[in-house]
Design a protein around this motif. Structure first.
Motif, PDB file in Angstrom:
ATOM      1  N   UNK A  57      -1.004  -8.462  20.394  1.00 12.18           N
ATOM      2  CA  UNK A  57      -0.347  -7.243  21.049  1.00 12.18           C
ATOM      3  C   UNK A  57      -1.530  -5.840  21.184  1.00 12.18           C
ATOM      4  N   UNK A  58      -2.052  -5.500  19.883  1.00 14.30           N
ATOM      5  CA  UNK A  58      -2.716  -4.596  19.559  1.00 14.30           C
ATOM      6  C   UNK A  58      -4.050  -4.730  19.920  1.00 14.30           C
ATOM      7  N   UNK A  59      -4.663  -6.039  20.195  1.00  9.94           N
ATOM      8  CA  UNK A  59      -5.924  -6.386  20.414  1.00  9.94           C
ATOM      9  C   UNK A  59      -6.994  -6.091  19.186  1.00  9.94           C
ATOM     10  N   UNK A  60      -6.333  -6.490  18.129  1.00  9.24           N
ATOM     11  CA  UNK A  60      -7.160  -6.390  16.669  1.00  9.24           C
ATOM     12  C   UNK A  60      -7.604  -7.663  16.259  1.00  9.24           C
ATOM     13  N   UNK A  61      -8.963  -7.598  15.780  1.00  9.53           N
ATOM     14  CA  UNK A  61      -9.648  -8.701  15.547  1.00  9.53           C
ATOM     15  C   UNK A  61      -8.873  -9.414  14.392  1.00  9.53           C
ATOM     16  N   UNK A  62      -8.515 -10.776  14.634  1.00  5.24           N
ATOM     17  CA  UNK A  62      -7.660 -11.599  13.685  1.00  5.24           C
ATOM     18  C   UNK A  62      -8.621 -12.105  12.424  1.00  5.24           C
ATOM     19  N   UNK A  63     -10.030 -11.448  12.437  1.00  4.40           N
ATOM     20  CA  UNK A  63     -10.908 -12.018  11.464  1.00  4.40           C
ATOM     21  C   UNK A  63     -11.243 -11.161  10.519  1.00  4.40           C
ATOM     22  N   UNK A  64     -10.845  -9.946  10.706  1.00  6.85           N
ATOM     23  CA  UNK A  64     -10.865  -8.562   9.958  1.00  6.85           C
ATOM     24  C   UNK A  64      -9.786  -8.409   9.196  1.00  6.85           C
ATOM     25  N   UNK A  65     -10.027  -7.875   7.843  1.00  3.06           N
ATOM     26  CA  UNK A  65      -8.942  -7.116   6.945  1.00  3.06           C
ATOM     27  C   UNK A  65      -8.664  -5.840   7.777  1.00  3.06           C
ATOM     28  N   UNK A  66      -7.420  -5.620   7.849  1.00  4.28           N
ATOM     29  CA  UNK A  66      -6.814  -4.393   8.538  1.00  4.28           C
ATOM     30  C   UNK A  66      -5.901  -3.537   7.583  1.00  4.28           C
ATOM     31  N   UNK A  67      -6.429  -2.248   7.555  1.00  3.54           N
ATOM     32  CA  UNK A  67      -5.758  -0.953   6.832  1.00  3.54           C
ATOM     33  C   UNK A  67      -5.194  -0.081   7.863  1.00  3.54           C
ATOM     34  N   UNK A  68      -4.046   0.146   7.574  1.00  2.52           N
ATOM     35  CA  UNK A  68      -3.174   1.261   8.438  1.00  2.52           C
ATOM     36  C   UNK A  68      -2.974   2.584   7.269  1.00  2.52           C
ATOM     37  N   UNK A 141       0.789  -5.849  12.022  1.00  4.40           N
ATOM     38  CA  UNK A 141      -0.593  -6.389  12.416  1.00  4.40           C
ATOM     39  C   UNK A 141      -1.286  -6.115  10.832  1.00  4.40           C
ATOM     40  N   UNK A 142      -1.055  -5.023  10.044  1.00  4.35           N
ATOM     41  CA  UNK A 142      -1.995  -4.608   9.123  1.00  4.35           C
ATOM     42  C   UNK A 142      -1.865  -5.406   7.891  1.00  4.35           C
ATOM     43  N   UNK A 143      -2.883  -5.863   7.074  1.00  3.84           N
ATOM     44  CA  UNK A 143      -2.992  -6.304   5.772  1.00  3.84           C
ATOM     45  C   UNK A 143      -2.606  -5.484   4.574  1.00  3.84           C
ATOM     46  N   UNK A 144      -2.602  -3.956   4.913  1.00  2.36           N
ATOM     47  CA  UNK A 144      -2.499  -2.997   3.774  1.00  2.36           C
ATOM     48  C   UNK A 144      -2.253  -1.729   4.552  1.00  2.36           C
ATOM     49  N   UNK A 145      -1.188  -0.755   3.574  1.00  3.05           N
ATOM     50  CA  UNK A 145      -1.005   0.480   4.060  1.00  3.05           C
ATOM     51  C   UNK A 145      -1.518   1.599   3.236  1.00  3.05           C
ATOM     52  N   UNK A 146      -2.088   2.619   3.557  1.00  6.44           N
ATOM     53  CA  UNK A 146      -2.699   3.500   2.761  1.00  6.44           C
ATOM     54  C   UNK A 146      -2.133   4.966   3.027  1.00  6.44           C
ATOM     55  N   UNK A 147      -2.128   5.632   1.777  1.00  6.80           N
ATOM     56  CA  UNK A 147      -1.632   7.161   1.867  1.00  6.80           C
ATOM     57  C   UNK A 147      -2.231   7.770   0.627  1.00  6.80           C
ATOM     58  N   UNK A 148      -3.228   8.760   1.051  1.00  2.00           N
ATOM     59  CA  UNK A 148      -3.987   9.189   0.091  1.00  2.00           C
ATOM     60  C   UNK A 148      -3.720  10.749  -0.106  1.00  2.00           C
ATOM     61  N   UNK A 149      -2.553  11.023   0.113  1.00  2.00           N
ATOM     62  CA  UNK A 149      -1.905  12.582  -0.194  1.00  2.00           C
ATOM     63  C   UNK A 149      -2.309  13.052  -1.420  1.00  2.00           C
ATOM     64  N   UNK A 150      -2.452  14.541  -1.431  1.00  2.00           N
ATOM     65  CA  UNK A 150      -2.762  15.214  -2.479  1.00  2.00           C
ATOM     66  C   UNK A 150      -1.495  15.743  -3.110  1.00  2.00           C
ATOM     67  N   UNK A 151      -0.326  15.873  -2.098  1.00  2.00           N
ATOM     68  CA  UNK A 151       1.058  16.236  -2.463  1.00  2.00           C
ATOM     69  C   UNK A 151       2.020  15.516  -1.693  1.00  2.00           C
ATOM     70  N   UNK A 152       3.095  15.118  -2.163  1.00  2.00           N
ATOM     71  CA  UNK A 152       4.160  14.277  -1.032  1.00  2.00           C
ATOM     72  C   UNK A 152       5.550  14.740  -1.953  1.00  2.00           C
ATOM     73  N   UNK A 153       6.527  14.580  -0.977  1.00  2.00           N
ATOM     74  CA  UNK A 153       7.799  14.484  -1.414  1.00  2.00           C
ATOM     75  C   UNK A 153       8.475  13.153  -1.620  1.00  2.00           C
TER      76      UNK A 153
END
Length: 243
Positions: A57-68, A141-153
């Motif tokens: 649906x999102x036209x993402x290459x199925x052969x690639x690892x996907x990070x979101x 669709x993703x293989x992995x979620x990422x959040x690189x915050x300096x601070x968060x609640x």
């Protein structure tokens, strides 16, 4: 200041994480007057689904690892370090990958320049804003979620990702360790490009139990939050009447 005055004078206080409760106490709140009620997730909207269908649906290459990652494009979210990590991964691994960044903000032009200078135009995609009801397919669709915050609640995007069965790589700040409280849910890391690259590569090559992750993520829904709030307010009102 005004915040300290409010914290000291309030009959009761609510924090969305233990980390924020500690911050409130540091600024004058009384521990016994602070209740932690974390945010929830819309488990009907954010739920597991077919990765292949979502990618189609999102036209993402199925052969690639996907990070979101889903965040505002501001310095404290660490997207610039994520771009640096992508360059490290490209130089040091054979992994075929694509990183999608959903969000907008003042750092967009600088990020576009860095991506182009590295030659990562096919590896790091600044997707812009996405409507909330469209987000589940991105998580699925993703293989992995990422959040690189300096601070968060208490970052709801991590809860949404988990509810869709997605493992997480994130910094160990604020309430994040309270959400990713099990190494079956993701990897917590220090905040540098090298550390991000190492953690992402490790996560890409680890076998994750997405069913377990989704069950954990969906357990904390808004109905439970509402019940917690109702119980707390009922108790506070009862105590006030008795006094």
């Amino acid at each position: 200041n005004v915040i300290s005055w409010v914290l000291k004078k309030s009959s009761h206080l609510i924090a969305v994480s233990e980390a924020l409760k500690l911050k409130m106490i540091e600024h004058g709140a009384v521990s016994e007057k602070v209740t932690v009620i974390p945010n929830g997730v819309d488990h009907r909207l954010f739920s597991p689904g077919s990765q292949s269908s979502a990618r189609m649906a999102l036209k993402v290459d199925p052969r690639k690892k996907m990070l979101l990652t889903v965040c505002s494009l501001v310095d404290l979210k660490g997207v610039d370090l994520l771009v640096d990590a992508a360059e490290i991964l490209r130089r040091n691994t054979d992994e075929k990958f694509v990183f999608f960044v959903i969000g907008k903000g003042p750092e967009q032009a600088c990020l576009e320049t860095k991506i182009h200078q590295y030659g990562l135009d096919d590896n790091v995609i600044l997707q812009g804003s996405v409507n909330n009801h469209e987000l589940p397919d991105w998580y699925r669709a993703a293989d992995l979620f990422f959040l690189g915050s300096k601070r968060e609640g208490w970052p709801n995007v991590i809860c949404e990702a988990q509810a869709c069965g997605l493992p997480v790589v994130a910094t160990r700040v604020g309430g994040i360790p309270e959400i990713v409280d099990d190494d079956r849910l993701g990897i917590l890391t220090d905040r540098s490009a090298d550390d991000f690259a190492l953690a992402i590569n490790k996560a890409f090559n680890k076998r994750w139990d997405k069913r377990y992750i989704a069950e954990k993520g969906q357990n904390r829904n808004w109905e439970k939050v509402a019940d917690n709030l109702h119980t707390l307010f009922t108790d506070i009102i009862r105590c006030e009447k008795n006094n």
